[in-house]
Design an enzyme around this catalytic site. Structure first.
Site, mmCIF file in Angstrom:
data_model
loop_
_atom_site.group_PDB
_atom_site.id
_atom_site.type_symbol
_atom_site.label_atom_id
_atom_site.label_comp_id
_atom_site.label_asym_id
_atom_site.label_seq_id
_atom_site.Cartn_x
_atom_site.Cartn_y
_atom_site.Cartn_z
ATOM 1 N N LYS A 184 -8.082 2.581 -0.787
ATOM 2 C CA LYS A 184 -8.492 2.916 -2.110
ATOM 3 C C LYS A 184 -10.279 2.196 -2.126
ATOM 4 C CE LYS A 184 -4.424 4.173 -3.503
ATOM 5 N NZ LYS A 184 -3.668 3.571 -2.849
HETATM 6 C C1 LIG Z 1 -1.114 8.068 -6.655
HETATM 7 C C2 LIG Z 1 -0.968 6.924 -6.307
HETATM 8 N N1 LIG Z 1 -0.571 6.280 -7.371
HETATM 9 C C3 LIG Z 1 0.390 4.885 -7.259
HETATM 10 C C4 LIG Z 1 -0.069 4.441 -5.873
HETATM 11 C C5 LIG Z 1 0.004 3.147 -5.454
HETATM 12 O O1 LIG Z 1 -0.383 1.550 -5.263
HETATM 13 P P1 LIG Z 1 0.210 0.502 -4.871
HETATM 14 O O2 LIG Z 1 0.010 1.072 -3.448
HETATM 15 O O3 LIG Z 1 -1.561 -0.510 -5.179
HETATM 16 O O4 LIG Z 1 0.854 0.299 -6.031
HETATM 17 C C6 LIG Z 1 -1.104 5.272 -5.218
HETATM 18 C C7 LIG Z 1 -0.863 4.140 -3.770
HETATM 19 O O5 LIG Z 1 -0.949 4.704 -2.706
HETATM 20 C C8 LIG Z 1 -0.809 6.478 -5.571
HETATM 21 O O6 LIG Z 1 -2.214 6.464 -3.781
#
Ligand SMILES: Cc1ncc(COP(=O)(O)O)c(C=O)c1O
Length: 372
Positions: A184
């Site tokens: 990210k």
């Molecule tokens: C659009 C979206 N939602 C949720 C997530 C989930 O994030 P995390 O990996 O911090 O759980 C991601 C992660 O890539 C994402 O791109």
């Protein structure tokens, strides 16, 4: 083999190292949650909302959001069909039904027109994603939500720093979530954040994130079926250092996007996904679509790039096609992006020469695979 051109990855400086070392050395006893509190406040202030709950990752923040809104079996939630599956699973964990709808071809975010068509008497919420850092069409989404009395959840996982009509994403919905996962904009390995202006949602999410523990009748008393979803202080220290550098990180991503845009914008058959007027993308993942003028197979191009140690990504498969879900709409725009979309490398350790190499390689693979 040449340098690995990573799809994504962080910029780590002495600041991150010093915060983490401080948390490791001193973040215990009375300081055990110091960085967590600082991170929550910094994130809430940056986005301009009242309350924040830091979590182990964004998926869990989204699950807390869905639970705190009281979603349950029998409810329907309208969800963009184009996302990492965490978006939809967070809803599915509550037993509510995901109704997947199509996306806007210009931003790859949920298409408000398709939201309207999917509303039934069971619809309770809209789950949008600020896809790859591009703000969703918030005015229209909020208008629909107000008209039908629906909750709005913003999955802003990759979108920190993006703005819609001058206002930060994450400040529009009933609740919003960000990610600090390794790919990210601001990175702590794993990490998430739930943000809201609604005190009730905040209280519920906080309680759920810490096993429902209230100590009401006894020490260790729990009042509802909760989860262990909290972040740890060391991870929070890393996330905080990154958040304090967010403007610098945003500028870097925008610079990388500009290199791509300059090099590719006039190539026939390539559509670059750009911010709309009035919106600022954070360009977390610069992306493009190959239109029908390019006959080359997208996956052959990605495989060719990989052989050159260039790590690009295909568009997401539509979640509505996954075995755990039911498909109500075919969603042709999302289907096209699934088959013809590419997200390009934009790791923080790349420079102009790397982007030039990616573009040259991409164009020559398109040419080669087109048989021209
Ligand atoms: C659009 C979206 N939602 C949720 C997530 C989930 O994030 P995390 O990996 O911090 O759980 C991601 C992660 O890539 C994402 O791109």
């Amino acid at each position: 083999m040449n340098k690995k051109i990573s799809f994504a990855g962080p910029s780590i400086t002495a600041k991150e190292v010093s915060y983490v070392m401080d948390a490791v050395n001193h973040g215990w006893y009375e300081n055990y949650d110091q960085y967590i509190k600082r991170l929550e406040k910094a994130c809430a202030d940056y986005v301009g909302v009242k309350y924040a709950v830091a979590t182990h990752c964004c998926t869990l923040a989204l699950h807390l959001a869905a639970q705190a809104l009281g979603l349950k079996p029998g409810d329907e939630v309208i969800v963009t069909d184009f996302s990492w599956v965490a978006t939809a699973y967070a809803i599915a964990y509550t037993g509510a039904t995901c109704v997947f709808v199509d996306i806007d071809p210009d931003t790859w975010t949920i298409d408000p027109h398709c939201i309207r068509q999917a509303i039934t008497t069971k619809t309770k919420a809209i789950m949008l994603v600020h896809t790859f850092g591009h703000p969703a069409e918030m005015d229209e989404i909020l208008k629909i939500a107000a008209e039908y009395g629906l909750f709005v959840i913003e999955d802003a996982a990759p979108a920190i720093g993006a703005t819609y009509k001058g206002k930060p994403v994450g400040s529009f919905g009933d609740v919003a979530c960000f990610s600090f996962q390794g790919a990210k904009m601001t990175v702590s390995g794993e990490g998430g954040m739930l943000l809201t202006n609604n005190e009730e949602i905040y209280q519920k999410a906080s309680l759920l994130a810490s096993m429902g523990r209230t100590d009401r009748k006894a020490v260790f008393w729990s009042d509802l079926l909760g989860y262990q979803y909290t972040i740890n202080n060391v991870t929070a220290a890393l996330a905080l250092a990154q958040l304090e550098r967010v403007d610098e990180l945003l500028a870097k991503k925008r610079q990388l996007f500009t290199y791509y845009d300059q090099r590719l914008k006039d190539v026939a058959g390539i559509k670059i996904i750009k911010e709309k007027p009035g919106c600022q993308s954070n360009y977390c993942y610069p992306s493009l679509l190959l239109d029908s003028r390019i006959t080359a197979n997208r996956d052959d191009i990605l495989a060719g790039l990989k052989q050159l140690n260039i790590h690009a990504r295909p568009g997401f498969p539509r979640m509505s096609c996954f075995p755990v879900f039911e498909q109500r709409f075919e969603n042709p725009v999302a289907k096209n992006v699934e088959q013809r979309g590419i997200s390009l490398p934009s790791a923080a350790n790349l420079d102009e020469a790397d982007i030039e190499f990616v573009c040259q390689s991409l164009l020559s693979l398109i040419h080669k695979n087109t048989g021209g």
